[in-house]
Design a protein around this motif. Structure first.
Motif, mmCIF file in Angstrom:
data_model
loop_
_atom_site.group_PDB
_atom_site.id
_atom_site.type_symbol
_atom_site.label_atom_id
_atom_site.label_comp_id
_atom_site.label_asym_id
_atom_site.label_seq_id
_atom_site.Cartn_x
_atom_site.Cartn_y
_atom_site.Cartn_z
ATOM 1 N N THR A 51 0.754 4.925 -1.666
ATOM 2 C CA THR A 51 0.736 3.480 -1.895
ATOM 3 C C THR A 51 2.094 2.996 -2.414
ATOM 4 O O THR A 51 2.534 1.902 -2.056
ATOM 5 N N GLU A 52 2.774 3.809 -3.229
ATOM 6 C CA GLU A 52 4.113 3.438 -3.691
ATOM 7 C C GLU A 52 5.091 3.372 -2.515
ATOM 8 O O GLU A 52 5.940 2.472 -2.454
ATOM 9 N N LEU A 53 4.980 4.321 -1.595
ATOM 10 C CA LEU A 53 5.846 4.296 -0.414
ATOM 11 C C LEU A 53 5.577 3.047 0.417
ATOM 12 O O LEU A 53 6.508 2.383 0.886
ATOM 13 N N THR A 61 2.650 4.236 9.589
ATOM 14 C CA THR A 61 2.976 5.256 10.587
ATOM 15 C C THR A 61 4.014 6.238 10.057
ATOM 16 O O THR A 61 3.879 7.460 10.228
ATOM 17 N N GLU A 62 5.057 5.728 9.401
ATOM 18 C CA GLU A 62 6.080 6.619 8.833
ATOM 19 C C GLU A 62 5.469 7.543 7.785
ATOM 20 O O GLU A 62 5.767 8.748 7.759
ATOM 21 N N ILE A 63 4.627 7.003 6.923
ATOM 22 C CA ILE A 63 4.006 7.795 5.861
ATOM 23 C C ILE A 63 3.083 8.852 6.452
ATOM 24 O O ILE A 63 3.173 10.038 6.117
ATOM 25 N N ARG A 64 2.213 8.440 7.352
ATOM 26 C CA ARG A 64 1.263 9.372 7.973
ATOM 27 C C ARG A 64 2.004 10.468 8.736
ATOM 28 O O ARG A 64 1.686 11.659 8.604
ATOM 29 N N THR A 65 3.002 10.086 9.507
ATOM 30 C CA THR A 65 3.765 11.062 10.295
ATOM 31 C C THR A 65 4.454 12.078 9.389
ATOM 32 O O THR A 65 4.446 13.284 9.666
ATOM 33 N N ALA A 66 5.038 11.611 8.293
ATOM 34 C CA ALA A 66 5.723 12.514 7.360
ATOM 35 C C ALA A 66 4.744 13.490 6.720
ATOM 36 O O ALA A 66 5.027 14.692 6.622
ATOM 37 N N PHE A 67 3.594 12.992 6.259
ATOM 38 C CA PHE A 67 2.619 13.880 5.630
ATOM 39 C C PHE A 67 2.043 14.870 6.632
ATOM 40 O O PHE A 67 1.891 16.054 6.325
#
Length: 85
Positions: A51-53, A61-67
């Motif tokens: 959530t901070e990101l 999409t960037e967050i999900r892809t990175a994780f």
């Protein structure tokens, strides 16, 4: 690329590594001192991090892809071990 460019890149990489190290060390400390073991630290921390990101304008999409990429790469790093001992 000039030497100055390389030095700047090296400093950036060190800053990134230090940031990640400090976060993981703090989470380990919180995990070991958690007064509510029924509420594990890591799921809370990952949720807050995501959530901070998002609040700082990284896309879902960037967050999900990175994780997902990190989770998919972990077996290679961990060499088949479930936990570092």
């Amino acid at each position: 690329m000039t030497d100055l460019d390389q030095e700047g890149r090296d400093q950036w990489q060190l800053r990134l590594s230090d940031c990640v190290y400090q976060l993981s060390a703090t989470l380990k400390d919180l995990h070991e001192s958690n007064p509510w073991p029924e509420y594990p630290v890591l799921p809370q921390a990952i949720n807050h991090l995501m959530t901070e990101l998002w609040d700082r304008c990284f896309s879902q999409t960037e967050i999900r892809t990175a994780f997902e990429a990190a989770v998919n790469d972990l077996p290679r790093y961990a060499a088949g071990e479930e936990v570092r001992r």
